[in-house]
Design an enzyme around this catalytic site. Structure first.
Site, PDB file in Angstrom:
ATOM      1  N   GLU A 159      44.626  29.818  38.467  1.00  0.00           N
ATOM      2  CA  GLU A 159      43.471  29.973  37.574  1.00  0.00           C
ATOM      3  C   GLU A 159      43.250  28.717  36.738  1.00  0.00           C
ATOM      4  O   GLU A 159      44.142  28.332  35.972  1.00  0.00           O
ATOM      5  CB  GLU A 159      43.685  31.161  36.629  1.00  0.00           C
ATOM      6  CG  GLU A 159      42.565  31.334  35.614  1.00  0.00           C
ATOM      7  CD  GLU A 159      42.919  32.330  34.521  1.00  0.00           C
ATOM      8  OE1 GLU A 159      41.988  32.821  33.850  1.00  0.00           O
ATOM      9  OE2 GLU A 159      44.121  32.615  34.310  1.00  0.00           O
ATOM     10  N   GLU A 184      39.388  40.542  29.920  1.00  0.00           N
ATOM     11  CA  GLU A 184      40.501  39.849  29.268  1.00  0.00           C
ATOM     12  C   GLU A 184      39.946  39.222  28.005  1.00  0.00           C
ATOM     13  O   GLU A 184      39.501  38.076  28.000  1.00  0.00           O
ATOM     14  CB  GLU A 184      41.110  38.789  30.194  1.00  0.00           C
ATOM     15  CG  GLU A 184      42.383  38.172  29.606  1.00  0.00           C
ATOM     16  CD  GLU A 184      42.882  36.980  30.409  1.00  0.00           C
ATOM     17  OE1 GLU A 184      44.103  36.868  30.585  1.00  0.00           O
ATOM     18  OE2 GLU A 184      42.053  36.156  30.827  1.00  0.00           O
TER      19      GLU A 184
END
Length: 252
Positions: A139, A236
């Site tokens: 990521e 998130e």
């Protein structure tokens, strides 16, 4: 409509960890992710997930050093830490197996330069071979939230994925991080979507609920649908108030 997932490290913190899967299920989520579950007994956490009938979408590697809150949150790209990475990944793989985690996010850590890139690639090749049936992700993370993080660029991420060439390694696309990098999030999504196997969202720029703010999340969710993306879309973010009071973004 995207399949929505709740990040239990940031959402439903009003509840003890073992009560969060059920809270997420009752709120309308279809899965959960837990960044660092290693303080929890795996059997007890597995039971909590099973009772809530909630699949575990993702956990992070490596297990962090909670004795040192300023310690590294990853070292897969850090030269000289190869043995430490392999030891950490083995532990993460055991947790993932015990909990049925769909993805393991491998964190690169703070590093820079060609040597770091080579170390990252070698470690990813090793991990993909060590756990060939386990889905792995990398990521890009913005430098505001994590200064010095090696993987802070989507082009670099795609280069790494192409070089590793492992069928069980894909891209984790966080729209909040893309926006904080100053990128055109929609254009970036279109460019990298063939590599994406997990998506995360958070409000821009404050990382609260993914509504309002500086980014059009309804348009992004529509783009995800048009792309026929079938993975999870995980919230998130840090709720402004109670988690339940800020869930209009999944209910609408």
């Amino acid at each position: 409509m995207p399949k929505f997932c709740a990040n239990l490290s940031m959402l439903f913190t009003e509840y003890p960890v073992l009560e969060r899967p059920l809270a997420a299920a009752m709120a309308g989520f279809d899965a959960v992710e837990i960044l660092f579950p290693y303080d929890e007994n795996a059997a007890e956490l597995g039971t909590a997930l099973a009772r809530a009938k909630m699949p575990l979408a993702l956990i992070n590697c490596p297990p962090p050093n909670y004795a040192n809150p300023d310690g590294p949150r990853g070292f897969a790209a850090v030269p000289g830490e190869e043995a430490r990475f392999q030891q950490a990944f083995r532990r993460t793989a055991r947790y993932a197996g015990a909990l049925g985690a769909e993805h393991i996010h491998i964190m690169a850590g703070v590093a820079k330069g060609d040597v770091a890139k080579a170390v990252f690639i070698d470690n990813l090749k090793w991990a993909a071979g060590f756990a060939p049936k386990q889905s792995l992700t990398i990521e890009p993370i913005n430098s505001h939230d994590m200064p010095g993080y090696f993987l802070n660029d989507f082009d670099l991420a795609v280069e790494v994925l192409d070089t590793v060439g492992a069928s069980n390694l894909g891209l984790q696309f966080d729209a909040y991080h893309a926006a904080r990098m100053g990128l055109d999030v929609m254009a970036t999504w279109e460019a990298v979507k063939p590599h994406v196997i997990h998506v995360q969202v958070g409000g821009v720029p404050d990382r609260h609920e993914p509504v309002g703010g500086d980014f059009d999340y309804p348009a992004f969710f529509a783009a995800i649908d048009r792309a026929k993306y079938t993975g999870w879309v995980s919230g998130e973010y840090r709720p402004k108030g109670s988690t339940e009071d800020g869930l209009s973004w999944i209910k609408s």
